[in-house]
Each structure stands twice: as C-alpha cells, then as structure tokens.
Enzyme design. Structure first.
Site, PDB file in Angstrom:
ATOM      1  N   ASP A 291       0.772  -1.194   0.181  1.00 50.49           N
ATOM      2  CA  ASP A 291      -0.071   0.090   0.136  1.00 50.49           C
ATOM      3  C   ASP A 291       0.924   1.202   0.015  1.00 50.49           C
ATOM      4  OD1 ASP A 291      -2.164   1.496  -0.085  1.00 50.49           O
ATOM      5  OD2 ASP A 291      -3.118   0.820   1.775  1.00 50.49           O
TER       6      ASP A 291
HETATM    7  C1  BGC Z   1      -4.944   3.361   0.234  1.00 49.25           C
HETATM    8  C2  BGC Z   1      -5.009   2.374  -1.072  1.00 49.25           C
HETATM    9  C3  BGC Z   1      -4.900   3.174  -2.145  1.00 49.25           C
HETATM   10  C4  BGC Z   1      -3.504   3.728  -2.192  1.00 49.25           C
HETATM   11  C5  BGC Z   1      -3.312   4.399  -3.453  1.00 49.25           C
HETATM   12  C6  BGC Z   1      -3.573   4.127  -0.053  1.00 49.25           C
HETATM   13  O1  BGC Z   1      -3.698   5.286   1.135  1.00 49.25           O
HETATM   14  O2  BGC Z   1      -4.751   2.704   1.491  1.00 49.25           O
HETATM   15  O3  BGC Z   1      -6.449   1.751  -0.885  1.00 49.25           O
HETATM   16  O4  BGC Z   1      -4.918   2.195  -3.249  1.00 49.25           O
HETATM   17  O5  BGC Z   1      -3.667   4.849  -1.130  1.00 49.25           O
HETATM   18  O6  BGC Z   1      -3.846   5.689  -3.739  1.00 49.25           O
END
Ligand code: BGC
Length: 758
Positions: A291
C-alpha cells in the site's frame, strides 16, 4: 483445486478435492491463464536474462505521477520504474509509455495504475451500496463499465476491489467494503474481479484487479483507521481470508498489502500471509504491491529500524512492487551485495510483475487509442442507475406512505443531501464529476415536472452545518406540502480512508431538522445518503418512511425519483448490521454464542429497582442500556410489496461428505406491487471442535415476482461449504447437527435441522 479433510472425531477418514461451488465458473479464467503460461514464461526468462540488477529493481518500483511528463522521463528512460499511477490523460499516458517502450534499454512497457474503486467517470454506488444489492451481476457490470472507461485513458490496473471484512462502522473505509459478511464479500469481490478483468486480461478494455488490503485491515481496533489488529489465525482464515481466496480463484492479477500490523506483524512484512497463504496455499502467480508507502511505514511501526531494513523485510516477506516510498530503489542494490536479499528473490518478484504485463498484452499493445469516446455512455449510466436503484434499502414504510401517489401534489424537498452532487458520489471517486451527477432535487424536478410542485428548502448548507437558522423555512415548506422528503446523511468526506468517526449520529443540525419536520405532523420520508450505517434510531422513529442509500453515485437522483414514486420498488438489504448506538460495536450477526447467549429476558436500565442488591440480572450477554438487538440486522430490507416464504424442504436430512443439499421453498408475492426479494440461506453448525457462529450466510438470490405470483426457489449447498478451520487448524467439515434457515434477513425464519454423518 484444494484438498479438504473431513474429520470424524479426531480421526481423519476421508480426503477429497473440491472447489467452492460459487467459484466453479471462475476456474476457467485461471485455466485460460495457465494455458498460456509456458509461452509467457519463456518470454519472461528471456527478458530477465538481459536485465541488470538496477533494471530489475526498477521494475519493482512504482511512482505516483505528479502531472509533469518531463520530470518523469529520466526515471523511465533509466528503467527506474515499472509502474506509474495517477496518469489519467491518454495523451500523457502514451507519451510516458513511448519513453518506456522506445527509449529505455529493454523497452519494457509501464503499467499504469489508478484507484478506480466504484467507477471512473460514471460513478457507481460506493461498494457498501453495491453490496446492498446482493446482485453479483450488477456489481460485475459496474466494474466492467469502470474498466472500459478507465482503460481508455491508459489505466490498465485498478487498486480494487477492497474486500476487507468490515464490522465496525466507525471505520471510514467501511464505505469501500462489501460490509460485514465473508460469503457476500467473497461473491461480490469475485464479481468485481471478473468485471475489471473482463473475459481475458489481454483485452484492451481489461484492467488488472488488485484485491486489497491483504489482510485484516477492517478489524482496526476501535474502528480507528490504520490501527493495529489482533486477529488470531483461525478467525483470519474463517472470516477475513476467504474473500481474498475467492478473488485468487477468480484470477485476480495482483494483491495489495494492508497498512495494519496483525498481532505485531505489519502485512507488508508478513511472510505467513504473502508466502505461505497467498503463494503456497492459493497458488497465486501474479504480483503483490505494497500500500502507499507501507514498506517505509514499517519503520514507524517499529518493525524495521530504517528504510533499508524495511526494504529487506518487505522483499523477503514476498512483496514484489513498492508503491511510492522508494526504499527498494535505494536499498536493494546494497542488500543484494550484502547477501541480505538474494537476487533469486528479486528475479521471482520481477517474473511476477512481467507475467502480468505480458498477460495484459502491454508488450504487444502498449498504447491506448486517444480517440476513444466512452465516458458516460448511455449504457454506463443505465448500469449506474440500476445499481443505485437496487442499492436502496427501505428500512421503514409506515402506512405505506411510499410510493407517493397521484394525491401528492406538493412535496417539500429539504436537507443538505437533496442537491449535493459532489457528496452523493461518495468517497474515493477521484474521476467522477459533480457537473455530470444527477441529484435527487434535479431528478424530482425533471421527472415530476407539471405533476408535482416542489418546494425546495435545504435548511442546512452541508451535513456538518450546525446553523439552525434555515430550519424554520424548511418547516414552513413542510407545512405547505402534502409530503416532506428529507435528504440527510453524510458528506462524502466523512467516510473513506482516514475518516473514522467516534459518533455515528447525524452530524450538524440534521437531527434537529428531522425532529422539527416530524413536529409538523406531515408524512415525513427520510432519505439517508451516507458512507456507513449511522445510528438513526430516533430519526427512524420520527419518520413515516426511511430509505437508506449508501452514497449512490452519478445516477443516485434518478434512481431515487423512481423509487419514491414507485417506478421502481426497493429491494436492497443491509450488508452490515446497523447499531442502535456506537457502544454496541462490534455488532454483527455471525458472532459466536457465549455460554450465556442473549435472547431470553432482557432487563434494561430502567427495570432495575432502587438499591437493588448485586445480581447477575438476566445472566445473558447484552448491554443494560442498549439491549442485545441491533437497530437493523444484517440482510434486512423492506419492499413496497410483501413476500411469503413457505417452509423449506430439504433433499435429505442426513448427508455425507461430497453430498449436495438441495433446499427448496416457495416464495410468493402477497402484495400489490411487482417486486424483488433477496432470499437468504443461513446455516449454523451447532457443535464444533471450536465454537461456531450462531448463523452464517451460505446462499442468496434475487427473485422477482409480480403481484400474486409464486415461484419455487432452489438453493444447492455442497457439504464442503460447511468446512471451517477447526481446533487443529485444518479446514474440515465436522459431522454433527446443523440448523438451516431460509429467510428475508439474518434475524428471521424458523430453523430446519439436518445432520452431516460419516
Ligand atoms: C490506500 C489504498 C490506495 C492507495 C493508492 C492508500 O492510502 O490505502 O487503498 O489504493 O492509497 O491511492
């Protein structure tokens, strides 16, 4: 195919292979991919043999596009990134891709990613709303629409579906989830994977799916985002992992690790999850991305001393690509030199990434067609409207106030969500446009033009508005109307990532608004648009009718206008339990029984005599001030019509391993409207080697019936689907007594008994 054991007592006497029935159809997708494997593997190895260590590490690095093509070019030319995300302009996407393909040494195409969570331009209801449809078909279509629109800009990878089991509405990200249930999330998550990925990843309109967040993120302590989780392995395997396994079986191309540490181990450094479960047990051969900065965040967790150790732990645990934090690029060359990360581990990661790039056809067709015009196509809007319509849950309808009839000549439309085009799109809808969103006010004005007079008084500027000055104007409009339509709820920014709440009452002065409207004595229809279940007990009591819609997306308005005037009939069911008050959380239907289960006498606070001696009261598990029942149970939702269920007939009451139980019942529409009922089948394993949930959803189906019509409905339940992770941490079906319910929700119905025997 997986092996399942059936255990009789402590003795294992039978071994057999099964695939869950609901996943049977998905096997073909995985098989297709395997068919092309040998050929693809040769290409991967040929490419890998030409790659320098730096180029390998570059493939494992993902950058977020900052809008400046020039700034990205040196990275791409030098092979320092395998993926970009947040490029949504096809001209820029092609320009960047051209550098990768034509100007980098090996010409490896970039994979463009994006959070396309519930639609791209045409925004579907938030996933929690999609879950309320209990309709895998509309969910799959919604994901297909998203893929068609997003891929036209060059985005071939979405960070979705989010299939975290979410049992805490304080957690803002419940909005992005399919709710509390493992089976519902498994079915709908797999449908989303199919929709995003299409028939084959190789189609230009296919996007690689990325089930997230692997795993356990939804169990954040106290519902506070990013918080630690403490999920023991059995619960992890029985409750949190099955949707991810279903996604793997549906052919999901990638996975994303989660932010949380479970029992002390951050997912991004979790060997058990990333290697043992995902690779060894499920046979996943795509790639795993962290993530956002979650590799680096292992330093804040206190799981890695510095960026270098974070990179080492992530890669050794089984992460293939790092999202944005750059620790791989920085530290892997040295880590390999020092022997702390084996180059063979990197080779495997790069293979996984290239495999997906090949499957997506990026080497053959790296560019997108800049002339495509697919946004907001009429069929996309139709899917969004259908999804929004099916997502609406009728929680109350006293005296059949809904649907509104011809006698309603004047309606007062009030409340901050009546005309909030940005907010009805819901959380994490980066590409949706409020200018293209149709609000309830617009839709009502348009569809009822000339038939109904609309008095619009929003009363509050937004859901958080505490200023009560507008309330008297709304009350005055209500007094002049035949019916009041009050649109309340939450702005989209109040749910989603990093937006957890400790208070789930309606925000601002919305409670005062509803109370004041109720005082008028006019029929009050309350429509709630929110990112989570809210504690709306008082408002339900004060309203004649309540329609709950999780943020419904672009076409929420037209869907609502149809529902209010009966052109459509509500059919949604709660995908998550609605608590009466926050203190009841966690509250979910498939809890285990305590030794003192609630359900008998409930003595509440006011029933206790003065100076009562210390007693154990009713001796059951409940709250003195909230009782044991939620406001609305899981699977609940009314219709304008009524349905009658006959007693279910079972094909057998004693079954063996390998048998399929057939459950048959009649469902009859006993009301005045054509409607759709979501019939649900629950099972309870009465005695286990470990305690088992009081009920678990095992099947559901949408049945449409004309007034007076009766249909015979059949559910087939293979006994293998009664398997669970038992005392020996084996997935088994334990013989014994079971209860089964066929019911309109998780709280009704009469149990029918059956047995699994040796
Ligand atoms: C989130 C993810 C997301 C990623 C990219 C993160 O803060 O937890 O779900 O895909 O950002 O935007």
């Amino acid at each position: 195919m997986e092996s399942y054991l059936i255990i009789f007592g402590m003795k294992t006497i039978q071994l057999f292979s099964v695939g869950l029935l609901f996943l049977a159809g998905m096997a073909s997708c995985t098989q297709k991919q395997q068919g092309s494997n040998a050929h693809v593997e040769e290409k991967i190895n040929a490419l890998l043999s030409q790659m320098t260590l730096e180029e390998k590490i570059g493939q494992m690095n993902q950058l977020s596009f900052n809008g400046n093509v020039e700034e990205m070019i040196p990275f791409i030319k030098a092979g320092k990134t395998g993926s970009l995300f947040n490029v949504v302009d096809p001209v820029q996407a092609n320009a960047l891709q051209r550098v990768a393909v034509e100007e980098s040494r090996l010409g490896i195409p970039l994979l463009m990613g994006r959070d396309v969570i519930h639609g791209f331009k045409t925004v579907m209801p938030i996933p929690l709303g999609q879950a309320a449809t209990f309709d895998p078909q509309v969910v799959e279509e919604g994901a297909r629409v998203a893929a068609i629109e997003a891929s036209s800009t060059g985005v071939r990878w979405t960070f979705a579906p989010m299939i975290d089991i979410a049992r805490d509405p304080r957690w803002g990200r419940i909005a992005e989830s399919c709710g509390e249930d493992t089976y519902l999330t498994s079915v709908l998550g797999a449908a989303m994977v199919k929709g995003f990925q299409g028939d084959s990843l190789n189609q230009p309109t296919s996007m690689a799916a990325c089930p997230k967040h692997f795993a356990g993120y939804g169990a954040a302590e106290g519902g506070k985002d990013y918080n630690s989780t403490f999920i023991p392995e059995r619960r992890l395997r029985n409750v949190y992992l099955p949707p991810f396994e279903a996604a793997a079986k549906a052919g999901a191309a990638t996975y994303m690790t989660s932010f949380n540490d479970n029992d002390g181990v951050p997912s991004t450094g979790n060997i058990f999850l990333l290697r043992q479960v995902l690779r060894d047990e499920w046979g996943f051969d795509g790639f795993v991305v962290t993530d956002w900065a979650s590799a680096f965040e292992m330093v804040s967790h206190g799981f890695a001393a510095d960026r270098k150790e974070a990179a080492m732990k992530a890669v050794n645990a089984g992460v293939d690509m790092e999202m944005v934090s750059g620790t791989f690029l920085e530290a892997l060359p040295e880590l390999v030199k020092e022997g702390k990360v084996k180059e063979a581990v990197l080779d495997e990661a790069v293979r996984n990434i290239l495999r997906i790039k090949f499957r997506l056809g990026l080497f053959d067709r790296p560019y997108t067609d800049e002339s495509l015009q697919v946004m907001y196509a009429p069929e996309h809007l139709a899917t969004a409207k259908r999804a929004a319509t099916e997502s609406a849950i009728l929680l109350k309808n006293e005296d059949d106030v809904l649907p509104l009839g011809a006698s309603v000549k004047t309606v007062a439309v009030v409340g901050p969500m009546a005309d909030a085009p940005h907010d009805q799109l819901g959380t994490w809808a980066f590409d949706g446009e409020k200018e293209r969103t149709v609000t309830p006010l617009q839709a009502i004005r348009e569809s009822m033009d000339g038939k109904v007079q609309v008095l619009y008084e929003p009363a509050l500027v937004c859901s958080r508005d505490k200023n009560r000055q507008g309330i008297p104007r709304a009350v005055s409009a209500a007094l002049r109307a035949d019916v009041v339509l009050a649109f309340v709820g939450e702005e989209s920014i109040l749910s989603g990532e990093a937006h957890s709440l400790a208070d789930l009452n309606l925000q601002g002065a919305q409670r005062e608004l509803i109370a004041a409207l109720a005082q008028t004595g006019k029929p009050l229809v309350t429509v709630v648009m929110a990112g989570r279940p809210l504690t709306i007990g008082d408002e339900v009591e004060q309203s004649s009718a309540v329609l709950y819609m999780f943020h419904p997306g672009t076409m929420g308005g037209p869907a609502l206008a149809d529902l209010l005037w009966g052109k459509a009939v509500p059919s949604g069911k709660t995908p998550v339990t609605f608590p009466k008050m926050v203190g009841q959380i966690p509250v979910y239907y498939s809890h285990n029984n305590t030794g003192r289960p609630a359900g008998r006498t409930e003595i509440l606070l006011d029933d206790i005599p003065l100076e009562a001696g210390q007693t154990s009261l009713g001796c059951t598990s409940y709250y003195l001030d909230a009782g044991f029942e939620p406001l609305f149970p899981f699977g609940y939702g009314l219709s304008y019509t009524t349905f009658r269920y006959s007693e279910p007939k079972l094909s057998a009451t004693e079954l063996k391993s390998g048998d399929v139980l057939t459950v048959t019942f009649d469902l009859e529409n006993t009301g005045r409207y054509e409607g759709t009922e979501i019939a649900q089948l629950y099972v309870q394993d009465k005695v286990g080697s470990v305690t088992r949930p009081v009920k678990e959803l095992k099947r559901f189906t949408r049945v449409s019936l004309k007034p007076g019509e009766k249909k015979t409905v059949t559910f087939e339940l293979p006994m293998e689907e009664l398997a669970f992770w038992n005392i020996d941490m084996k997935r088994v079906v334990e013989p014994g007594d079971f209860n089964l319910w066929v019911a309109p929700d998780s709280q009704s119905g009469t149990p029918v008994a059956f047995k699994v025997v040796e």
